[in-house]
Design a protein around this motif. Structure first.
Motif, PDB file in Angstrom:
ATOM      1  N   ILE A  91       0.859  -1.179   0.000  1.00 40.03           N
ATOM      2  CA  ILE A  91       0.000   0.000   0.000  1.00 40.03           C
ATOM      3  C   ILE A  91       0.897   1.231   0.000  1.00 40.03           C
ATOM      4  O   ILE A  91       1.774   1.361   0.860  1.00 40.03           O
ATOM      5  CB  ILE A  91      -0.857   0.075   1.286  1.00 40.03           C
ATOM      6  N   ASN A  92       0.677   2.126  -0.933  1.00 40.71           N
ATOM      7  CA  ASN A  92       1.285   3.458  -0.869  1.00 40.71           C
ATOM      8  C   ASN A  92       0.251   4.346  -0.190  1.00 40.71           C
ATOM      9  O   ASN A  92      -0.852   4.532  -0.711  1.00 40.71           O
ATOM     10  CB  ASN A  92       1.610   3.986  -2.266  1.00 40.71           C
ATOM     11  N   LEU A  93       0.601   4.869   0.964  1.00 39.00           N
ATOM     12  CA  LEU A  93      -0.346   5.627   1.775  1.00 39.00           C
ATOM     13  C   LEU A  93       0.151   7.051   1.974  1.00 39.00           C
ATOM     14  O   LEU A  93       1.304   7.269   2.345  1.00 39.00           O
ATOM     15  CB  LEU A  93      -0.518   4.956   3.136  1.00 39.00           C
ATOM     16  N   SER A  94      -0.735   8.002   1.722  1.00 39.54           N
ATOM     17  CA  SER A  94      -0.407   9.418   1.907  1.00 39.54           C
ATOM     18  C   SER A  94      -1.550  10.088   2.664  1.00 39.54           C
ATOM     19  O   SER A  94      -2.714   9.893   2.330  1.00 39.54           O
ATOM     20  CB  SER A  94      -0.230  10.077   0.541  1.00 39.54           C
ATOM     21  N   VAL A  95      -1.196  10.866   3.678  1.00 37.18           N
ATOM     22  CA  VAL A  95      -2.170  11.644   4.432  1.00 37.18           C
ATOM     23  C   VAL A  95      -1.661  13.075   4.483  1.00 37.18           C
ATOM     24  O   VAL A  95      -0.516  13.317   4.869  1.00 37.18           O
ATOM     25  CB  VAL A  95      -2.363  11.109   5.870  1.00 37.18           C
TER      26      VAL A  95
END
Length: 167
Positions: A91-95
């Motif tokens: 998972i590439n996760l960005s917040v």
């Protein structure tokens, strides 16, 4: 982070912990893209036409929706993996909070699936329920979450995003 990583693995059902961070509060107003809305009672959108994804999401429901600060959030999700997703999927996760990146990471999908009592390989229909306790303190502003999921061979499993503004 648990909420993002629980949903993310889940169908990314994604957006579990940061999502709890993002969508908490009674003053929250999701900004939705109706053409790409994820089915169900939720603020999620697909990043693009989901017909090419390996995960078909039937629905994701949040209770309550919108989530409330300091309260439990129940996430129910159902979907179908059209191909087997094995170990080393990610998972590439960005917040982001406004233009500030809070989280930008690559996480192992199979490790995250343990948060929802699932394990790899992922295949067929999955029906998952997860309860998450949301924090009481959520700063005002606009938050954006992006969870982009791939197999170990870089086939696109799914991509989900959500944007919320609350004051």
């Amino acid at each position: 982070m648990k909420l993002i990583l629980s949903l993310a693995p889940l169908f990314l059902s994604t957006l579990v912990a940061s999502k709890s961070f993002l969508f908490g509060g009674n003053q929250q107003h999701p900004l939705a893209d109706d053409d790409l809305s994820v089915p169900g009672d939720n603020p999620l959108n697909f990043c693009a036409d989901p017909s090419d994804y390996l995960l078909t999401i039937d629905k994701v429901d949040l209770d309550p929706n919108p989530p409330e600060k300091g309260k439990a959030l129940t996430i129910k999700a159902k979907g179908n993996f059209t191909e087997k997703v094995e170990k080393d999927a990610y998972i590439n996760l960005s917040v982001k909070y406004g233009v500030i990146t809070l989280i930008n990471t690559k996480a192992d999908l199979c490790d995250q699936m343990k948060e929802v009592d699932e394990s790899c390989p992922l295949e067929g229909v999955k029906d998952i329920t997860k309860d998450v306790k949301l924090p009481k303190e959520i700063p005002r502003g606009t938050y954006t979450v992006l969870a982009d999921v791939y197999t170990k061979d870089d086939k696109h499993v799914t991509c989900l995003k959500a944007t919320a503004h609350f004051s």
